[in-house]
Design a protein around this motif. Structure first.
Motif, PDB file in Angstrom:
ATOM      1  N   GLU A  76     -24.060  16.662 -86.951  1.00  0.00           N
ATOM      2  CA  GLU A  76     -23.130  17.453 -86.147  1.00  0.00           C
ATOM      3  C   GLU A  76     -23.311  17.175 -84.654  1.00  0.00           C
ATOM      4  OE1 GLU A  76     -23.960  19.483 -90.003  1.00  0.00           O
ATOM      5  OE2 GLU A  76     -25.192  18.633 -88.402  1.00  0.00           O
ATOM      6  N   ALA A  77     -24.563  17.008 -84.201  1.00  0.00           N
ATOM      7  CA  ALA A  77     -24.823  16.714 -82.798  1.00  0.00           C
ATOM      8  C   ALA A  77     -24.276  15.342 -82.422  1.00  0.00           C
ATOM      9  CB  ALA A  77     -26.324  16.794 -82.513  1.00  0.00           C
ATOM     10  N   PHE A  78     -24.436  14.350 -83.303  1.00  0.00           N
ATOM     11  CA  PHE A  78     -23.902  13.019 -83.017  1.00  0.00           C
ATOM     12  C   PHE A  78     -22.372  13.015 -83.040  1.00  0.00           C
ATOM     13  CE2 PHE A  78     -28.231  11.573 -83.917  1.00  0.00           C
ATOM     14  CZ  PHE A  78     -28.388  10.614 -82.919  1.00  0.00           C
ATOM     15  N   ALA A  79     -21.763  13.843 -83.878  1.00  0.00           N
ATOM     16  CA  ALA A  79     -20.307  13.959 -83.880  1.00  0.00           C
ATOM     17  C   ALA A  79     -19.814  14.561 -82.562  1.00  0.00           C
ATOM     18  CB  ALA A  79     -19.857  14.820 -85.059  1.00  0.00           C
ATOM     19  N   ARG A 120     -17.444  13.770 -77.042  1.00  0.00           N
ATOM     20  CA  ARG A 120     -17.648  13.785 -75.588  1.00  0.00           C
ATOM     21  C   ARG A 120     -17.431  12.397 -75.000  1.00  0.00           C
ATOM     22  NH1 ARG A 120     -21.607  12.239 -72.376  1.00  0.00           N
ATOM     23  NH2 ARG A 120     -21.769  13.244 -70.328  1.00  0.00           N
ATOM     24  N   ASP A 121     -17.970  11.361 -75.644  1.00  0.00           N
ATOM     25  CA  ASP A 121     -17.807   9.989 -75.168  1.00  0.00           C
ATOM     26  C   ASP A 121     -16.333   9.605 -75.082  1.00  0.00           C
ATOM     27  OD1 ASP A 121     -20.530   9.884 -75.133  1.00  0.00           O
ATOM     28  OD2 ASP A 121     -20.746   8.432 -76.755  1.00  0.00           O
ATOM     29  N   ALA A 122     -15.577   9.931 -76.128  1.00  0.00           N
ATOM     30  CA  ALA A 122     -14.159   9.575 -76.151  1.00  0.00           C
ATOM     31  C   ALA A 122     -13.403  10.265 -75.017  1.00  0.00           C
ATOM     32  CB  ALA A 122     -13.554   9.954 -77.498  1.00  0.00           C
ATOM     33  N   GLN A 123     -13.741  11.510 -74.744  1.00  0.00           N
ATOM     34  CA  GLN A 123     -13.079  12.252 -73.678  1.00  0.00           C
ATOM     35  C   GLN A 123     -13.363  11.628 -72.313  1.00  0.00           C
ATOM     36  OE1 GLN A 123     -14.028  16.409 -73.750  1.00  0.00           O
ATOM     37  NE2 GLN A 123     -12.681  16.923 -72.036  1.00  0.00           N
ATOM     38  N   LEU A 124     -14.612  11.203 -72.087  1.00  0.00           N
ATOM     39  CA  LEU A 124     -14.980  10.626 -70.795  1.00  0.00           C
ATOM     40  C   LEU A 124     -14.404   9.223 -70.603  1.00  0.00           C
ATOM     41  CD1 LEU A 124     -18.684  11.784 -70.469  1.00  0.00           C
ATOM     42  CD2 LEU A 124     -16.796  12.405 -68.970  1.00  0.00           C
ATOM     43  N   ARG A 125     -14.348   8.449 -71.652  1.00  0.00           N
ATOM     44  CA  ARG A 125     -13.847   7.075 -71.516  1.00  0.00           C
ATOM     45  C   ARG A 125     -12.353   7.037 -71.236  1.00  0.00           C
ATOM     46  NH1 ARG A 125     -17.930   3.726 -72.384  1.00  0.00           N
ATOM     47  NH2 ARG A 125     -19.610   4.310 -73.830  1.00  0.00           N
ATOM     48  N   ASP A 126     -11.652   8.115 -71.523  1.00  0.00           N
ATOM     49  CA  ASP A 126     -10.226   8.177 -71.221  1.00  0.00           C
ATOM     50  C   ASP A 126      -9.963   8.464 -69.744  1.00  0.00           C
ATOM     51  OD1 ASP A 126      -9.476   7.603 -73.798  1.00  0.00           O
ATOM     52  OD2 ASP A 126      -9.239   9.707 -74.392  1.00  0.00           O
ATOM     53  N   ALA A 127     -11.000   8.875 -68.997  1.00  0.00           N
ATOM     54  CA  ALA A 127     -10.810   9.226 -67.587  1.00  0.00           C
ATOM     55  C   ALA A 127     -10.581   7.956 -66.766  1.00  0.00           C
ATOM     56  CB  ALA A 127     -12.030   9.975 -67.066  1.00  0.00           C
ATOM     57  N   LEU A 179     -31.457   9.653 -78.419  1.00  0.00           N
ATOM     58  CA  LEU A 179     -31.752  11.034 -78.788  1.00  0.00           C
ATOM     59  C   LEU A 179     -30.636  11.923 -78.262  1.00  0.00           C
ATOM     60  CD1 LEU A 179     -35.566  11.189 -77.876  1.00  0.00           C
ATOM     61  CD2 LEU A 179     -34.536  10.726 -80.114  1.00  0.00           C
ATOM     62  N   VAL A 180     -30.240  12.907 -79.055  1.00  0.00           N
ATOM     63  CA  VAL A 180     -29.114  13.777 -78.716  1.00  0.00           C
ATOM     64  C   VAL A 180     -29.554  15.230 -78.859  1.00  0.00           C
ATOM     65  CG1 VAL A 180     -26.731  14.373 -79.280  1.00  0.00           C
ATOM     66  CG2 VAL A 180     -27.523  12.025 -79.569  1.00  0.00           C
ATOM     67  N   ASP A 181     -29.133  16.073 -77.908  1.00  0.00           N
ATOM     68  CA  ASP A 181     -29.507  17.482 -78.009  1.00  0.00           C
ATOM     69  C   ASP A 181     -28.517  18.230 -78.901  1.00  0.00           C
ATOM     70  OD1 ASP A 181     -27.235  18.091 -76.506  1.00  0.00           O
ATOM     71  OD2 ASP A 181     -28.326  18.599 -74.685  1.00  0.00           O
ATOM     72  N   ALA A 182     -28.742  19.524 -79.072  1.00  0.00           N
ATOM     73  CA  ALA A 182     -27.934  20.310 -80.001  1.00  0.00           C
ATOM     74  C   ALA A 182     -26.491  20.441 -79.556  1.00  0.00           C
ATOM     75  CB  ALA A 182     -28.549  21.709 -80.154  1.00  0.00           C
ATOM     76  N   GLU A 183     -26.206  20.190 -78.269  1.00  0.00           N
ATOM     77  CA  GLU A 183     -24.842  20.307 -77.746  1.00  0.00           C
ATOM     78  C   GLU A 183     -24.123  18.967 -77.708  1.00  0.00           C
ATOM     79  OE1 GLU A 183     -24.396  22.826 -74.264  1.00  0.00           O
ATOM     80  OE2 GLU A 183     -26.402  23.602 -74.588  1.00  0.00           O
ATOM     81  N   GLY A 184     -24.729  17.931 -78.289  1.00  0.00           N
ATOM     82  CA  GLY A 184     -24.078  16.637 -78.319  1.00  0.00           C
ATOM     83  C   GLY A 184     -24.189  15.865 -77.026  1.00  0.00           C
ATOM     84  N   ARG A 185     -25.215  16.140 -76.206  1.00  0.00           N
ATOM     85  CA  ARG A 185     -25.442  15.413 -74.961  1.00  0.00           C
ATOM     86  C   ARG A 185     -26.637  14.478 -75.148  1.00  0.00           C
ATOM     87  NH1 ARG A 185     -26.051  20.773 -71.333  1.00  0.00           N
ATOM     88  NH2 ARG A 185     -27.876  20.778 -72.688  1.00  0.00           N
ATOM     89  N   PRO A 186     -26.584  13.272 -74.579  1.00  0.00           N
ATOM     90  CA  PRO A 186     -27.725  12.369 -74.728  1.00  0.00           C
ATOM     91  C   PRO A 186     -28.947  12.901 -73.987  1.00  0.00           C
ATOM     92  CG  PRO A 186     -26.165  11.486 -73.142  1.00  0.00           C
ATOM     93  CD  PRO A 186     -25.508  12.676 -73.771  1.00  0.00           C
ATOM     94  N   VAL A 187     -30.081  12.752 -74.616  1.00  0.00           N
ATOM     95  CA  VAL A 187     -31.362  13.110 -73.992  1.00  0.00           C
ATOM     96  C   VAL A 187     -32.023  11.871 -73.413  1.00  0.00           C
ATOM     97  CG1 VAL A 187     -33.666  14.040 -74.427  1.00  0.00           C
ATOM     98  CG2 VAL A 187     -31.670  15.076 -75.523  1.00  0.00           C
ATOM     99  N   ALA A 188     -31.973  10.759 -74.156  1.00  0.00           N
ATOM    100  CA  ALA A 188     -32.607   9.512 -73.714  1.00  0.00           C
ATOM    101  C   ALA A 188     -32.088   8.364 -74.569  1.00  0.00           C
ATOM    102  CB  ALA A 188     -34.130   9.608 -73.812  1.00  0.00           C
TER     103      ALA A 188
END
Length: 214
Positions: A43-46, A51-58, A160-169
């Motif tokens: 779920e975190a990777f999803a 998030r990645d798709a949203q940012l790459r459209d900017a 590594l991904v946190d619980a909110e789907g943000r990269p940690v490292a």
């Protein structure tokens, strides 16, 4: 005495009836609430992919902040203003103590560095141009992705991904990236980004993000 005993019994029953979980409570009487998925879960990777798709459209973005660079025993702290539109970048650096300023601009075709003694310099590789002129190692080509918490083109290790789907490292192109703090938003953007590679380090603290550069 009989009247007093009846009063005490009635009070006790009323107190017992008032104790216990409310209709909206979960197990153990704890109010039910949404539970975040664990870090590095599917779920975190999803959430990360969304998030990645949203940012790459900017189409572009701009940031302002403070940059600490070090290479071996040399280093310094700089104010930074970065405007990115597609592959085109305009990076303005200034030393807070001396007030000296530099401007690195360009795109896929190459880069121009201004603010040097002897005039401007040009080159096909912005990272090599900046390194040769100042001794600072900045991964200019990759940073438009990395500063937003994205992976650039090519292989990535140790994600590594946190619980909110943000990269940690993660590691990419010989650099190790870590994300220490985030600005809230939709999507969230990094506040503190650290990068290290072969004796060089870059630490960026973002004080302001703009979704659309002026």
């Amino acid at each position: 005495m009989l009247v007093l005993l009846l009063v005490l019994l009635a009070t006790g029953c009323a107190t017992q009836r008032g104790v216990g979980p409310s209709p909206a409570a979960g197990e153990g009487g704890v109010p039910a609430q949404a539970v975040a998925p664990p870090p590095d879960s599917p779920e975190a990777f999803a959430a990360l992919a969304a998030r990645d798709a949203q940012l790459r459209d900017a189409p572009g973005w701009a940031l302002a902040g403070r940059l600490a660079v070090a290479r071996g025993n040399d280093g310094g702290t700089l104010n930074v203003q970065w405007v990115q539109t597609g592959a085109a970048f305009d990076i303005r650096l200034s030393a807070p103590v001396t007030g000296k300023q530099w401007r690195l601009s360009g795109g896929a075709e190459g880069a121009i560095l201004e603010g040097l003694e002897g005039g401007l310099r040009e080159g096909p590789d912005p990272e090599a141009l900046l390194l040769e002129a100042t001794g600072w190692r900045l991964p200019i080509r990759q940073m438009p992705d990395w500063v937003r918490g994205l992976r650039g083109p090519g292989p990535v290790a140790g994600l590594l991904v946190d619980a909110e789907g943000r990269p940690v490292a993660f590691q990419q192109d010989a650099w190790t990236l870590s994300f220490r703090d985030w600005w809230p938003g939709d999507p969230p953007l990094p506040r503190r980004v650290f990068a290290e590679a072969e004796g060089a380090s870059v630490r960026l603290v973002v004080s302001e993000w703009k979704a659309r550069p002026e």
